[in-house]
Design a protein around this motif. Structure first.
Motif, PDB file in Angstrom:
ATOM      1  N   UNK A  11       0.649  -1.125   0.170  1.00 46.28           N
ATOM      2  CA  UNK A  11      -0.017   0.078   0.082  1.00 46.28           C
ATOM      3  C   UNK A  11       0.806   1.341   0.076  1.00 46.28           C
ATOM      4  N   UNK A  12       2.101   1.201   0.766  1.00 50.14           N
ATOM      5  CA  UNK A  12       3.159   2.329   0.678  1.00 50.14           C
ATOM      6  C   UNK A  12       4.218   1.891   0.269  1.00 50.14           C
ATOM      7  N   UNK A  13       5.308   2.696  -0.052  1.00 50.38           N
ATOM      8  CA  UNK A  13       6.706   2.386  -0.273  1.00 50.38           C
ATOM      9  C   UNK A  13       7.182   2.331   0.907  1.00 50.38           C
ATOM     10  N   UNK A  14       7.860   1.136   1.308  1.00 48.29           N
ATOM     11  CA  UNK A  14       8.706   0.667   2.398  1.00 48.29           C
ATOM     12  C   UNK A  14       9.733  -0.250   2.047  1.00 48.29           C
ATOM     13  N   UNK A  15      10.726   0.724   1.306  1.00 43.18           N
ATOM     14  CA  UNK A  15      11.833  -0.140   0.871  1.00 43.18           C
ATOM     15  C   UNK A  15      13.172  -0.282   1.923  1.00 43.18           C
ATOM     16  N   UNK A  16      13.696  -1.532   1.888  1.00 39.31           N
ATOM     17  CA  UNK A  16      14.920  -1.707   2.467  1.00 39.31           C
ATOM     18  C   UNK A  16      16.026  -2.424   1.630  1.00 39.31           C
ATOM     19  N   UNK A  17      17.329  -2.058   1.887  1.00 36.01           N
ATOM     20  CA  UNK A  17      18.222  -2.615   0.995  1.00 36.01           C
ATOM     21  C   UNK A  17      19.409  -2.737   1.898  1.00 36.01           C
ATOM     22  N   UNK A  18      20.627  -3.385   1.471  1.00 34.45           N
ATOM     23  CA  UNK A  18      21.855  -3.156   2.094  1.00 34.45           C
ATOM     24  C   UNK A  18      22.938  -2.697   0.998  1.00 34.45           C
ATOM     25  N   UNK A  19      24.020  -2.215   1.652  1.00 30.86           N
ATOM     26  CA  UNK A  19      25.128  -1.834   0.423  1.00 30.86           C
ATOM     27  C   UNK A  19      26.422  -1.582   1.132  1.00 30.86           C
ATOM     28  N   UNK A  20      27.490  -1.437   0.393  1.00 30.62           N
ATOM     29  CA  UNK A  20      28.643  -1.298   1.160  1.00 30.62           C
ATOM     30  C   UNK A  20      28.858   0.135   1.737  1.00 30.62           C
ATOM     31  N   UNK A  21      29.356   0.163   2.880  1.00 36.29           N
ATOM     32  CA  UNK A  21      29.607   1.427   3.527  1.00 36.29           C
ATOM     33  C   UNK A  21      30.456   2.565   2.901  1.00 36.29           C
ATOM     34  N   UNK A  22      31.008   1.995   1.942  1.00 36.85           N
ATOM     35  CA  UNK A  22      31.909   2.921   1.037  1.00 36.85           C
ATOM     36  C   UNK A  22      31.058   3.638   0.165  1.00 36.85           C
ATOM     37  N   UNK A  23      29.658   3.378  -0.031  1.00 40.16           N
ATOM     38  CA  UNK A  23      28.940   4.177  -0.811  1.00 40.16           C
ATOM     39  C   UNK A  23      28.006   5.037   0.095  1.00 40.16           C
ATOM     40  N   UNK A  24      28.618   5.262   1.366  1.00 34.62           N
ATOM     41  CA  UNK A  24      27.489   6.254   2.075  1.00 34.62           C
ATOM     42  C   UNK A  24      27.515   7.645   1.882  1.00 34.62           C
ATOM     43  N   UNK A  25      28.807   8.047   1.652  1.00 33.00           N
ATOM     44  CA  UNK A  25      28.671   9.603   1.024  1.00 33.00           C
ATOM     45  C   UNK A  25      27.988   9.794  -0.210  1.00 33.00           C
ATOM     46  N   UNK A  26      28.288   9.026  -0.883  1.00 30.91           N
ATOM     47  CA  UNK A  26      27.544   9.239  -2.511  1.00 30.91           C
ATOM     48  C   UNK A  26      25.976   8.985  -2.321  1.00 30.91           C
ATOM     49  N   UNK A  27      25.588   8.063  -1.563  1.00 29.26           N
ATOM     50  CA  UNK A  27      24.191   7.751  -1.064  1.00 29.26           C
ATOM     51  C   UNK A  27      23.388   8.948  -0.468  1.00 29.26           C
ATOM     52  N   UNK A  28      24.360   9.689   0.563  1.00 32.02           N
ATOM     53  CA  UNK A  28      23.823  10.770   1.273  1.00 32.02           C
ATOM     54  C   UNK A  28      23.656  11.866   0.387  1.00 32.02           C
ATOM     55  N   UNK A  29      24.332  12.170  -0.698  1.00 29.81           N
ATOM     56  CA  UNK A  29      24.279  13.299  -1.509  1.00 29.81           C
ATOM     57  C   UNK A  29      22.932  12.982  -2.533  1.00 29.81           C
TER      58      UNK A  29
END
Length: 393
Positions: free
Chosen positions: A296-314
């Motif tokens: 009914x709603x968007x509730x997405x979870x996933x995992x990624x390498x921590x090296x991607x964190x800064x890029x993801x925050x952007x």
């Protein structure tokens, strides 16, 4: 006999270590062998070059970054050739263009397509030791490309395959592959042999031992890979085809460099679902365990390498402003060994240890050679030690 050896950055980190490697290779040469040596950049020089680039331009083009970082390997091979020359042995350094190491057109993570061996064979016929830059290639437009961090391992195994070598030696500052990280568990044991599948699982789960693509190349072309230490003559670990079925745990890998992400939005649509996935892929962020928990709603979870964190925050600040987001550092443990999926005792013992320690997994995956468990939070190394004590014979 043709011998192909690869030495990592710590192995050639200074003058003394370069001369040590030179002497070790010359010993093989003086026994009448043809010797090809693949080298990484010295010490931490690749990181230093990347930092230099980002000091000039925080977002340098991938092409120019590849152009810059490949100079590190050229320094290594040229200095090694000079070192061997000073010891009275003819040697020649060759970069990816001079050898002609053809790759795909993907800066920062190119894949090798083929290696032209004429130049290497010609230099070997002249009784020279051939020193080849690892980690790099050229695309169809003669642009310099790199194979991703750790890519010198893949260069070495690919060169061994192209030259029809019987095996490939990978030298580093450790003397083989261990049952777990010896820096985390003091009773870790060195393994004499592993199958390609087991080693690929170990590398893919985050153990920084071998570039996972070098294992794929070794498996495809049946090149045994022998990992040894540059600094002693102890027997290493041989990675090769498994001949006899052997159902037992070989290695346990704990990876703490994982981020669990949750994105929420009041409305669900397949277009929005795809937008998230495609946006992250377009930015080079590789995902795992991508799940939407609600219809009914968007509730997405996933995992990624921590090296991607800064890029993801952007990306959160630019592309994903509409989402409510949370992310946290978590752990994943992988228990690896050929055929362990068929031994219920291994899984039961593992689950018992998790229960005793009141740990909460968010996923459990099994295949022919691996049991992998992802947790809701970062867990202590004591769990790794408990599993090792119980499961490693």
């Amino acid at each position: 006999m043709l011998i192909v050896k690869k030495f990592g950055g710590t192995s050639v980190g200074n003058k003394e270590r370069i001369l040590n490697v030179a002497k070790r290779c010359i010993e093989d040469y003086q026994k009448g062998n043809d010797v090809v040596v693949v080298l990484s950049a010295m010490g931490k020089s690749t990181d230093e070059l990347i930092n230099m680039a980002k000091d000039i331009n925080p977002t340098p083009s991938k092409r120019e970054l590849d152009m810059l970082v490949t100079t590190g390997e050229q320094v290594s091979v040229s200095l090694m050739a000079m070192a061997m020359g000073s010891l009275g042995v003819p040697a020649i350094s060759l970069n990816a263009f001079q050898v002609a190491m053809h790759t795909t057109h993907r800066y920062g993570n190119a894949q090798l397509k083929r290696i032209d061996t004429d130049r290497i064979r010609n230099e070997l016929e002249q009784r020279k030791i051939v020193l080849v830059t690892g980690f790099q290639g050229i695309d169809k437009f003669d642009n310099v490309t790199t194979l991703g961090r750790g890519g010198s391992d893949t260069t070495a195994v690919a060169v061994a395959s192209a030259l029809n070598a019987k095996h490939c030696y990978i030298f580093s500052d450790v003397d083989g592959i261990y049952t777990t990280d010896p820096n985390k568990v003091t009773v870790a044991k060195k393994l004499e042999t592993l199958s390609y599948v087991e080693m690929l699982d170990i590398a893919s789960e985050g153990a920084k031992v071998l570039h996972n693509r070098c294992i794929e190349v070794g498996q495809k072309f049946k090149i045994p890979i022998i990992t040894k230490s540059t600094f002693n003559n102890k027997a290493g670990t041989i990675i090769q085809d498994k001949i006899i079925e052997d159902t037992k745990v070989k290695s346990i890998v704990k990876n703490d460099n994982i981020i669990l992400v949750n994105l929420k939005y009041e409305n669900y649509s397949i277009q929005l679902f795809n937008q998230i996935y495609n946006c992250l892929l377009d930015n080079g962020i590789i995902l795992a365990n991508f799940i939407n928990s609600s219809i009914h709603s968007l509730d997405v979870s996933f995992t990624m390498k921590s090296v991607y964190l800064n890029k993801f925050q952007n990306i959160l600040e630019t592309e994903f402003k509409m989402f409510n987001s949370t992310f946290s550092n978590i752990s994943r443990i992988a228990i690896i060994g050929h055929g362990i999926m068929h031994d219920d005792k291994i899984l039961r013992q593992t689950l018992d240890i998790l229960k005793i320690n009141e740990l909460e997994p968010i996923s459990l995956e099994t295949n022919e050679s691996k049991i992998a468990i992802t947790f809701k939070e970062k867990i202590s190394n004591s769990i790794l030690e408990q599993l090792h004590t119980k499961l490693i014979v």
